[in-house]
Write an enzyme that holds these catalytic residues in place. Structure first.
Site, PDB file in Angstrom:
ATOM      1  N   ALA A  34     -30.949 -36.987  16.202  1.00  0.00           N
ATOM      2  CA  ALA A  34     -32.151 -36.598  16.705  1.00  0.00           C
ATOM      3  C   ALA A  34     -32.001 -35.451  17.995  1.00  0.00           C
ATOM      4  CB  ALA A  34     -33.001 -37.770  17.423  1.00  0.00           C
ATOM      5  N   GLU A  35     -31.009 -35.643  18.794  1.00  0.00           N
ATOM      6  CA  GLU A  35     -30.724 -34.620  19.752  1.00  0.00           C
ATOM      7  C   GLU A  35     -30.243 -33.217  19.186  1.00  0.00           C
ATOM      8  OE1 GLU A  35     -28.797 -35.962  24.138  1.00  0.00           O
ATOM      9  OE2 GLU A  35     -29.404 -37.553  22.597  1.00  0.00           O
ATOM     10  N   ASP A  37     -30.777 -32.256  16.321  1.00  0.00           N
ATOM     11  CA  ASP A  37     -31.769 -31.654  15.700  1.00  0.00           C
ATOM     12  C   ASP A  37     -32.696 -31.051  16.607  1.00  0.00           C
ATOM     13  OD1 ASP A  37     -31.185 -32.685  12.885  1.00  0.00           O
ATOM     14  OD2 ASP A  37     -32.577 -34.089  13.071  1.00  0.00           O
ATOM     15  N   LEU A  83       2.838 -25.079  -5.551  1.00  0.00           N
ATOM     16  CA  LEU A  83       4.002 -26.306  -5.178  1.00  0.00           C
ATOM     17  C   LEU A  83       4.792 -26.537  -6.519  1.00  0.00           C
ATOM     18  CD1 LEU A  83       2.172 -28.315  -2.643  1.00  0.00           C
ATOM     19  CD2 LEU A  83       4.061 -26.804  -1.874  1.00  0.00           C
ATOM     20  N   GLU A 114       2.447 -34.663   4.362  1.00  0.00           N
ATOM     21  CA  GLU A 114       1.199 -34.527   4.333  1.00  0.00           C
ATOM     22  C   GLU A 114       0.450 -35.049   3.138  1.00  0.00           C
ATOM     23  OE1 GLU A 114       0.313 -30.299   4.394  1.00  0.00           O
ATOM     24  OE2 GLU A 114       1.396 -30.020   6.192  1.00  0.00           O
ATOM     25  N   LYS A 116      -1.362 -35.031  -0.524  1.00  0.00           N
ATOM     26  CA  LYS A 116      -1.679 -34.006  -1.241  1.00  0.00           C
ATOM     27  C   LYS A 116      -3.035 -34.160  -1.672  1.00  0.00           C
ATOM     28  CE  LYS A 116      -0.156 -31.313  -5.404  1.00  0.00           C
ATOM     29  NZ  LYS A 116      -1.498 -31.025  -5.559  1.00  0.00           N
ATOM     30  N   ASP A 118      -6.708 -33.574  -3.527  1.00  0.00           N
ATOM     31  CA  ASP A 118      -7.011 -33.392  -4.893  1.00  0.00           C
ATOM     32  C   ASP A 118      -8.371 -32.307  -4.549  1.00  0.00           C
ATOM     33  OD1 ASP A 118      -6.559 -32.864  -7.334  1.00  0.00           O
ATOM     34  OD2 ASP A 118      -6.930 -34.909  -7.987  1.00  0.00           O
ATOM     35  N   ARG A 137      -8.589 -19.353  -4.031  1.00  0.00           N
ATOM     36  CA  ARG A 137      -7.219 -19.107  -4.645  1.00  0.00           C
ATOM     37  C   ARG A 137      -7.066 -18.308  -5.602  1.00  0.00           C
ATOM     38  NH1 ARG A 137      -3.186 -21.267  -7.563  1.00  0.00           N
ATOM     39  NH2 ARG A 137      -0.957 -20.529  -7.203  1.00  0.00           N
ATOM     40  N   GLU A 176      -7.615 -27.032   1.572  1.00  0.00           N
ATOM     41  CA  GLU A 176      -8.107 -27.788   0.690  1.00  0.00           C
ATOM     42  C   GLU A 176      -9.631 -28.083   1.031  1.00  0.00           C
ATOM     43  OE1 GLU A 176      -5.764 -27.599  -1.541  1.00  0.00           O
ATOM     44  OE2 GLU A 176      -6.500 -29.139  -3.505  1.00  0.00           O
ATOM     45  N   TYR A 228      -3.931 -26.837   6.071  1.00  0.00           N
ATOM     46  CA  TYR A 228      -2.493 -27.143   5.856  1.00  0.00           C
ATOM     47  C   TYR A 228      -1.523 -25.820   5.664  1.00  0.00           C
ATOM     48  CZ  TYR A 228      -3.851 -26.672   0.914  1.00  0.00           C
ATOM     49  OH  TYR A 228      -4.341 -26.082  -0.222  1.00  0.00           O
ATOM     50  N   LYS A 292       7.187 -30.695   3.587  1.00  0.00           N
ATOM     51  CA  LYS A 292       7.458 -29.230   4.042  1.00  0.00           C
ATOM     52  C   LYS A 292       8.331 -29.063   5.058  1.00  0.00           C
ATOM     53  CE  LYS A 292       2.483 -28.043   3.080  1.00  0.00           C
ATOM     54  NZ  LYS A 292       1.320 -27.618   3.677  1.00  0.00           N
ATOM     55  N   LYS A 316       4.710 -36.532  -6.261  1.00  0.00           N
ATOM     56  CA  LYS A 316       3.257 -36.804  -6.946  1.00  0.00           C
ATOM     57  C   LYS A 316       3.592 -38.198  -7.050  1.00  0.00           C
ATOM     58  CE  LYS A 316       0.697 -34.216  -9.061  1.00  0.00           C
ATOM     59  NZ  LYS A 316       0.648 -32.905  -9.931  1.00  0.00           N
ATOM     60  N   CYS A 410     -33.267 -52.718 -26.292  1.00  0.00           N
ATOM     61  CA  CYS A 410     -32.741 -53.093 -25.073  1.00  0.00           C
ATOM     62  C   CYS A 410     -31.837 -54.431 -25.526  1.00  0.00           C
ATOM     63  CB  CYS A 410     -33.477 -53.391 -24.057  1.00  0.00           C
ATOM     64  SG  CYS A 410     -32.750 -54.267 -22.631  1.00  0.00           S
ATOM     65  N   CYS A 413     -33.164 -57.559 -23.143  1.00  0.00           N
ATOM     66  CA  CYS A 413     -34.441 -58.187 -23.493  1.00  0.00           C
ATOM     67  C   CYS A 413     -35.263 -57.835 -24.683  1.00  0.00           C
ATOM     68  CB  CYS A 413     -35.543 -57.575 -22.137  1.00  0.00           C
ATOM     69  SG  CYS A 413     -36.077 -56.087 -22.433  1.00  0.00           S
ATOM     70  N   CYS A 428     -34.577 -48.684 -21.215  1.00  0.00           N
ATOM     71  CA  CYS A 428     -35.441 -49.793 -21.663  1.00  0.00           C
ATOM     72  C   CYS A 428     -36.715 -49.762 -20.948  1.00  0.00           C
ATOM     73  CB  CYS A 428     -34.696 -50.989 -21.189  1.00  0.00           C
ATOM     74  SG  CYS A 428     -35.750 -52.602 -21.052  1.00  0.00           S
ATOM     75  N   CYS A 433     -37.420 -56.447 -17.520  1.00  0.00           N
ATOM     76  CA  CYS A 433     -36.239 -56.748 -18.040  1.00  0.00           C
ATOM     77  C   CYS A 433     -35.545 -57.548 -17.110  1.00  0.00           C
ATOM     78  CB  CYS A 433     -35.594 -55.467 -18.777  1.00  0.00           C
ATOM     79  SG  CYS A 433     -34.112 -55.541 -19.054  1.00  0.00           S
TER      80      CYS A 433
HETATM   81  S1  IVH Z   1       0.711 -26.227   0.909  1.00  0.00           S
HETATM   82  C1  IVH Z   1       3.090 -22.834  -0.172  1.00  0.00           C
HETATM   83  N1  IVH Z   1      -0.242 -28.646   1.482  1.00  0.00           N
HETATM   84  O1  IVH Z   1      -1.672 -28.275  -4.026  1.00  0.00           O
HETATM   85  C2  IVH Z   1       2.262 -24.075  -0.045  1.00  0.00           C
HETATM   86  N2  IVH Z   1      -0.876 -27.632  -0.614  1.00  0.00           N
HETATM   87  O2  IVH Z   1       0.113 -27.898  -6.334  1.00  0.00           O
HETATM   88  C3  IVH Z   1       1.108 -24.196  -0.869  1.00  0.00           C
HETATM   89  N3  IVH Z   1      -2.449 -28.924  -1.959  1.00  0.00           N
HETATM   90  O3  IVH Z   1      -2.449 -25.134  -4.493  1.00  0.00           O
HETATM   91  C4  IVH Z   1       0.337 -25.228  -0.627  1.00  0.00           C
HETATM   92  N4  IVH Z   1      -2.527 -30.629  -0.522  1.00  0.00           N
HETATM   93  O4  IVH Z   1      -4.315 -26.604  -3.622  1.00  0.00           O
HETATM   94  C5  IVH Z   1      -0.161 -27.688   0.484  1.00  0.00           C
HETATM   95  N5  IVH Z   1      -1.156 -30.754   2.349  1.00  0.00           N
HETATM   96  C6  IVH Z   1      -1.129 -29.669   0.983  1.00  0.00           C
HETATM   97  C7  IVH Z   1      -1.862 -29.759   0.048  1.00  0.00           C
HETATM   98  C8  IVH Z   1      -1.637 -28.618  -0.901  1.00  0.00           C
HETATM   99  C9  IVH Z   1      -2.984 -30.349  -1.498  1.00  0.00           C
HETATM  100  C10 IVH Z   1      -2.888 -28.345  -3.216  1.00  0.00           C
HETATM  101  C11 IVH Z   1      -3.071 -26.879  -3.073  1.00  0.00           C
HETATM  102  C12 IVH Z   1      -1.929 -26.053  -3.899  1.00  0.00           C
HETATM  103  C13 IVH Z   1      -1.619 -27.297  -4.804  1.00  0.00           C
HETATM  104  C14 IVH Z   1      -0.417 -26.885  -5.042  1.00  0.00           C
END
Ligand code: IVH
Length: 669
Positions: A34-35, A37, A83, A114, A116, A118, A137, A176, A228, A292, A316, A410, A413, A428, A433
């Site tokens: 609220a504050e 806002d 990657l 890190e 990964k 999605d 990208r 991401e 990242y 990395k 992965k 249904c 029922c 339904c 029901c």
């Molecule tokens: S680094 C050169 N770090 O994975 C470095 N990518 O398969 C390239 N992704 O296009 C990206 N988490 O969309 C990096 N911690 C992370 C990531 C990450 C997800 C995705 C990103 C990239 C894809 C490559």
């Protein structure tokens, strides 16, 4: 001397930037919503009086832009690489060995690990600390300029934090954009209710949301972003990736908290195991970890291939898709009566969990994927999301497979089911029901509604089947003897349940409104309605017009609310809730800030984003007066296309002339 307007605006913007950072980036707010806002509205009101002082990084500008025709392309200064993948431990070990060989070393390498994420990769460009561009990208070289949409993502700072930090002249930061799992499920639920196709997974939903031509749609999707990587940076140097990430954090950018510095393979493998363990408790989806090389000088020596760097790899997780056979398709009846087709399958282990049922969403999805009983299919499980059938393996068809249509009666029922025009779901029609009733009670008691601890689905089933509960209000009339005759209900658990029911007698009004399970009234809308009307009585008696007059309440919601309260049985439930001791609270109505209080506004020419009538209504809603003739008393003249003589007259009289865009900004649209 009184604070100048400039100083006031700056101070409000700085405060809002800071508090939004605390909330969205650190997840650690210092002030109440609220504050926040209040500060926001104060800024909005001040900017409305001085539209010429609105800056692109003002917090009010997150949803300022109007829909685009198409996206412009954006050429990345440095290519956004992809990657290389390792699909198992062996492949990761090979990566480490290769890295050492290339660097001609036998010592352990320092890596940054890190999650990964999605989602979809984007690049942000900050010039002297101000967010200037956000781009997807794309193919790595050229993406789409989605700046207006990027600006709606609350965890992306419009301005970098400057205290104690050196602000680089140019900072290209990559990361991401994601949509959390809960947010994804909520979005799909609403889409299904509205007859729109569901998104297949959070990644598609995030991508679809960021690539909307209308930034308002993007703004309505709670996207998030973790940074990242870097593109071109001038005015700041780093020696390691870790140092870069720490700087990002200090500048107010969001960096994933689950990153770790690891030296040598054992530490990396431990990281992989640790992340595998927490994977399902993360609020967003990840599909592996990224490893990395930390030292930028070493990264440089390792170099890049055409599409991916030699200094990083994505390790992965095993896929969460398996194949199995559909033995049957059944229809499940939900809270609103919607029939969801569910595939009953030969049990299959997907990533450690045995799965024997998967959702097919609705009839359109069955038809689109052409799923038949007897088919071999690919099934996917993602985090906590309900497993779903991804596709049919047609090569395995024998010809014996049977097509499926949702039933006209249904399955619970026996009442008629109908599919209203324009909707995806067949429903339904019987409000009583038992299947709907169970779902309604379960929803009523759920954590985010009345939060009746311990009232799970098994118990609800029993309560309904034994006739002890015919509507939510009956819960408040249960006694210990009745509970004692239920299966697996010891004396202690009966006491606990009664206590939990009692505690729920004092929930806030917005929770109660949400708990009632009115179609289209989710948690947020319930809050908005309660804020606007203050009491259940006023909500019960509100008309569709009064409801739609509330910002964020659309015609569909309004119609559904009015319909709900017009039904005698629902009014009776509310009376009975009251009789059962449920405290129906009142809330202080927040005084709407009348942005245009006392202002007279004239519209002339053809407006592009709404009709003149709508614009005039809006002015009145905000406390102003819409007039058709220009005089000295007019405060603003808003000009559309082909404005004619009124604009001329306004200029001659010294009345301020605004473009339609400026007007929309002024009123916070
Ligand atoms: S680094 C050169 N770090 O994975 C470095 N990518 O398969 C390239 N992704 O296009 C990206 N988490 O969309 C990096 N911690 C992370 C990531 C990450 C997800 C995705 C990103 C990239 C894809 C490559």
């Amino acid at each position: 001397m009184a604070e100048s307007i400039h100083e006031k605006l700056k101070s409000l913007r700085d405060q809002l930037h800071y508090h939004s950072y605390r909330y969205y980036v650190l997840d650690d707010p210092e002030i109440s919503d609220a504050e926040y806002d209040r500060l926001f509205r104060e800024l909005q009101a001040l900017e409305a009086q001085h539209p010429e002082l609105i800056t692109p990084d003002s917090p009010t500008q997150r949803v300022g832009a109007k829909p685009a025709e198409s996206f412009e392309s954006y050429q990345h200064t440095l290519p956004m690489l992809s990657l290389d993948n390792a699909l198992n431990e062996e492949e990761f070990l090979a990566f480490d060995a290769r890295t050492k060989r290339s660097l001609e070393t036998t010592s352990d390498i320092e890596y940054v690990c890190e999650p990964k994420l999605d989602g979809l990769a984007v690049e942000l460009v900050y010039i002297n600390g101000i967010l200037m561009t956000g781009a997807t990208r794309g193919d790595g070289f050229v993406g789409e300029n989605v700046t207006q949409n990027i600006k709606t993502v609350k965890s992306i700072p419009l301005k970098l934090l400057s205290d104690k930090n050196v602000i680089p002249e140019r900072l290209e930061v990559r990361g991401e954009v994601i949509l959390g799992i809960k947010e994804f499920e909520n979005l799909n639920r609403v889409r299904e209710e509205n007859g729109e196709p569901a998104f297949a997974n959070p990644r598609n939903a995030a991508a679809g949301s960021l690539r909307q031509l209308d930034p308002k749609i993007t703004a309505s999707r709670p996207l998030d972003m973790f940074c990242y990587g870097l593109g071109q940076v001038t005015g700041l140097t780093f020696t390691t990736h870790w140092q870069f990430l720490q700087t990002c954090k200090a500048l107010g950018l969001k960096v994933n908290p689950n990153i770790r510095k690891c030296t040598g393979i054992d530490q990396v493998l431990k990281y992989y195991r640790d992340i595998t363990e927490v994977r399902d408790s993360l609020p967003y989806e990840i599909d592996g970890v990224v490893i990395k090389v930390n030292d930028f000088a070493l990264q440089e020596r390792l170099g890049v291939r055409s599409r991916s760097p030699r200094w990083a790899i994505a390790y992965k997780f095993p896929a969460r898709q398996e194949t199995t056979q559909i033995l049957d398709i059944i229809a499940q009846v939900g809270r609103t009566g919607a029939l969801t087709p569910v595939a009953v399958m030969k049990p299959v282990n997907i990533g450690g969990v045995e799965v024997s049922r998967a959702t097919l969403h609705n009839q359109d999805e069955i038809d689109r994927k052409d799923v038949r009983v007897g088919d071999w299919v690919v099934v996917q499980r993602a985090g906590d999301v309900i497993p779903e059938v991804v596709q049919v393996i047609r090569s395995k068809r024998t010809g014996k497979e049977k097509k499926y249509k949702l039933p006209e009666k249904c399955p619970v029922c026996g009442s008629e089911t109908v599919r209203p025009e324009g909707e995806a779901a067949r429903r339904c029609v019987n409000f009583s029901c038992p299947a709907q009733l169970k779902e309604r009670i379960f929803h009523f008691a759920s954590k985010r509604a009345m939060d009746i601890d311990g009232l799970g689905s098994k118990l609800v089933d029993q309560l309904v089947e034994k006739g002890l509960v015919k509507n939510a209000a009956d819960l408040y009339f249960l006694n210990k003897e009745q509970l004692a005759c239920l299966e697996r209900m010891a004396e202690k658990s009966a006491d606990n349940l009664l206590e939990a029911i009692d505690a729920s007698r004092h929930r806030s009004l917005d929770r109660l409104l949400f708990a009632l399970g009115i179609r289209f009234v989710g948690e947020h809308v319930a809050r908005v309605i309660v804020k606007a009307f203050g009491s259940l009585e006023r909500i019960e008696n509100a008309t569709e017009e009064e409801l739609t007059a509330v910002y964020e309440v659309g015609p569909q919601v309004a119609k559904s609310v009015v319909e709900f309260f017009s039904k005698q049985e629902n009014r009776e439930i509310i009376d009975r809730l009251r009789a059962g001791g449920v405290e129906i609270k009142e809330e202080v109505i927040e005084e709407a800030i009348n942005l245009l209080d006392g202002k007279t506004i004239v519209f002339t020419g053809v407006l592009q984003t709404c009709t003149r009538r709508e614009a005039q209504d809006l002015v009145e809603k905000l406390g102003g007066r819409a007039s058709s003739s220009v005089s000295k008393k007019t405060d603003f003249v808003v000009i559309g296309e082909n404005p004619g003589s009124k604009a001329e007259k306004a200029r001659n009289l010294g009345v301020r002339v605004l473009t339609e865009d400026e007007f929309r900004q002024m009123v916070g649209l």
